[in-house]
Scaffold this motif. Sequence first.
Motif, mmCIF file in Angstrom:
data_model
loop_
_atom_site.group_PDB
_atom_site.id
_atom_site.type_symbol
_atom_site.label_atom_id
_atom_site.label_comp_id
_atom_site.label_asym_id
_atom_site.label_seq_id
_atom_site.Cartn_x
_atom_site.Cartn_y
_atom_site.Cartn_z
ATOM 1 N N GLY A 143 24.183 10.610 12.843
ATOM 2 C CA GLY A 143 23.549 10.516 11.527
ATOM 3 C C GLY A 143 23.015 9.211 11.147
ATOM 4 O O GLY A 143 22.332 9.038 9.888
ATOM 5 N N ASP A 144 23.072 8.136 11.940
ATOM 6 C CA ASP A 144 22.429 6.864 11.569
ATOM 7 C C ASP A 144 20.791 6.971 11.747
ATOM 8 O O ASP A 144 20.280 7.760 12.453
ATOM 9 C CB ASP A 144 22.936 5.820 12.627
ATOM 10 C CG ASP A 144 24.377 5.380 12.411
ATOM 11 O OD1 ASP A 144 24.726 5.560 11.319
ATOM 12 O OD2 ASP A 144 24.878 4.475 13.127
ATOM 13 N N ILE A 145 20.207 6.177 10.617
ATOM 14 C CA ILE A 145 18.928 6.105 11.025
ATOM 15 C C ILE A 145 18.486 4.915 11.791
ATOM 16 O O ILE A 145 18.681 3.818 11.680
ATOM 17 C CB ILE A 145 18.393 5.804 9.475
ATOM 18 C CG1 ILE A 145 18.788 7.069 8.557
ATOM 19 C CG2 ILE A 145 16.712 5.715 9.379
ATOM 20 C CD1 ILE A 145 18.424 6.917 7.105
ATOM 21 N N VAL A 146 17.649 5.090 12.896
ATOM 22 C CA VAL A 146 17.481 4.253 13.814
ATOM 23 C C VAL A 146 16.025 4.031 13.905
ATOM 24 O O VAL A 146 14.918 4.768 13.783
ATOM 25 C CB VAL A 146 17.936 4.813 15.296
ATOM 26 C CG1 VAL A 146 17.266 3.838 16.417
ATOM 27 C CG2 VAL A 146 19.257 5.090 15.366
ATOM 28 N N ARG A 154 16.710 10.027 12.256
ATOM 29 C CA ARG A 154 18.054 10.168 11.996
ATOM 30 C C ARG A 154 18.876 10.738 13.205
ATOM 31 O O ARG A 154 18.077 11.748 13.849
ATOM 32 C CB ARG A 154 18.390 10.941 10.696
ATOM 33 C CG ARG A 154 19.643 11.054 10.426
ATOM 34 C CD ARG A 154 19.929 11.758 9.154
ATOM 35 N NE ARG A 154 19.309 11.166 7.903
ATOM 36 C CZ ARG A 154 19.952 10.308 7.149
ATOM 37 N NH1 ARG A 154 21.126 9.873 7.356
ATOM 38 N NH2 ARG A 154 19.171 9.864 6.160
ATOM 39 N N VAL A 155 19.552 10.093 13.855
ATOM 40 C CA VAL A 155 20.203 10.415 15.134
ATOM 41 C C VAL A 155 20.713 11.941 14.797
ATOM 42 O O VAL A 155 21.788 11.960 14.177
ATOM 43 C CB VAL A 155 21.340 9.420 15.604
ATOM 44 C CG1 VAL A 155 21.931 9.802 16.854
ATOM 45 C CG2 VAL A 155 20.683 8.032 15.982
ATOM 46 N N ARG A 156 20.273 12.765 15.394
ATOM 47 C CA ARG A 156 20.626 14.303 15.501
ATOM 48 C C ARG A 156 21.862 14.505 16.326
ATOM 49 O O ARG A 156 23.060 15.085 15.992
ATOM 50 C CB ARG A 156 19.418 15.313 15.587
ATOM 51 C CG ARG A 156 19.657 16.515 15.372
ATOM 52 C CD ARG A 156 18.463 17.315 14.967
ATOM 53 N NE ARG A 156 17.806 17.422 16.144
ATOM 54 C CZ ARG A 156 16.448 17.204 16.389
ATOM 55 N NH1 ARG A 156 15.749 16.614 15.257
ATOM 56 N NH2 ARG A 156 16.059 17.537 17.437
ATOM 57 N N THR A 157 21.742 14.198 17.724
ATOM 58 C CA THR A 157 22.719 14.406 18.788
ATOM 59 C C THR A 157 22.565 13.143 19.569
ATOM 60 O O THR A 157 21.708 12.710 19.702
ATOM 61 C CB THR A 157 22.284 15.706 19.691
ATOM 62 O OG1 THR A 157 21.202 15.677 20.187
ATOM 63 C CG2 THR A 157 22.639 16.985 18.656
ATOM 64 N N MET A 158 23.741 13.229 20.356
ATOM 65 C CA MET A 158 24.011 11.949 21.474
ATOM 66 C C MET A 158 24.865 12.389 22.393
ATOM 67 O O MET A 158 25.678 13.153 22.305
ATOM 68 C CB MET A 158 24.615 10.602 20.688
ATOM 69 C CG MET A 158 23.895 10.028 19.678
ATOM 70 S SD MET A 158 24.680 8.279 19.360
ATOM 71 C CE MET A 158 26.218 8.695 18.666
ATOM 72 N N VAL A 192 19.708 -0.008 13.297
ATOM 73 C CA VAL A 192 19.993 1.036 12.588
ATOM 74 C C VAL A 192 20.028 0.190 11.136
ATOM 75 O O VAL A 192 20.079 -0.921 10.743
ATOM 76 C CB VAL A 192 21.543 1.226 12.632
ATOM 77 C CG1 VAL A 192 22.101 2.269 11.275
ATOM 78 C CG2 VAL A 192 21.911 1.918 13.825
ATOM 79 N N VAL A 193 19.301 1.011 10.401
ATOM 80 C CA VAL A 193 19.234 0.786 8.828
ATOM 81 C C VAL A 193 19.734 1.781 7.904
ATOM 82 O O VAL A 193 20.023 2.786 8.157
ATOM 83 C CB VAL A 193 17.571 0.567 8.441
ATOM 84 C CG1 VAL A 193 16.895 -0.598 9.227
ATOM 85 C CG2 VAL A 193 16.902 1.967 8.852
#
Length: 301
Positions: A143-146, A154-158, A192-193
């Motif tokens: 969910g972080d904005i990279v 936005r990080v959808r999956t890792m 990340v912002v």
Amino acid sequence: TEMRSRGAKATDIVVLVVAADDGVMPQTVEAINHARDAGVEIIVAINKIDKPAANVMRIKQALMEYELIAEDFGGDTPFLEVSAKQGINITSLIEEIALRAEIAELSANPNRDAQGIVIESQLDVGRGPLATVLVQRGTLKQGDIVVIGEHYGRVRTMADHRQQQVIDAGPSVPVELTGLDGVPEAGEPFFVVKEERIAKNITQNVSEQRRQKRMAALSKSGMEKLLSVMNSEGGGSKRKLKVIIKADVQGSIEALRQSFEKIGNDEVSVEVIHSAVGGITNNDVNLAASSDEAVVIIGFN
């Protein structure tokens, strides 16, 4: 070559893997040179010791030529004899890495926004842009904005190295992430912002700066770049002119290396970052281009 260069710059400790039945290959020498250029510590893992043709002593003697001297030979480079297939001494290798990290006091703060570097990236037909990133400080969360260069998302999956889904990744953990709006360049730093608006502004600025840089690079030759480095004031510190030597025979390389290392004055010294027998290849040019400073490639005979 680019991958080895990026790897050396992204890490604090390099584990140099050499096959016990194979010996020191040109790629091994290249990896040593990249690690030296990045100024990181080297641990040598001699792999495949379970094979009948394994000759550990030959590897140790061959690496002495490149100033990697084993501790049992009176040197300070850790050498571990391992077998990845049978799991021999893998625990000892991990313990050695942990020990070296402790001696060097390598640490990172996990309680902050994540920063790190892109190891590799690709475009997947089903999942879109994928980036394998190494978190160097902070914790990356789902969910972080990279922001990565000209791209953000936005990080959808890792996923970890076993392709298992994870929801966060701390310092020194590599993960493959989805959710970016494009494929970033390998070796690109990420951070990340808090807001998407900030990410959009940053990536637009980066895109514009890179466009201007590309335009300027077209009008500036490699020799001009070299001269600007030579003529610029070093603020009292001695500058280094980096050189890559390719020659027809090994004897010529040694003679050239010694001659070049004697050249220099109070302001500039010559440093040979790579040398090998054979013609100048794309790998040599990529090694020169990956350096932040001007590099001269010399082809002898």
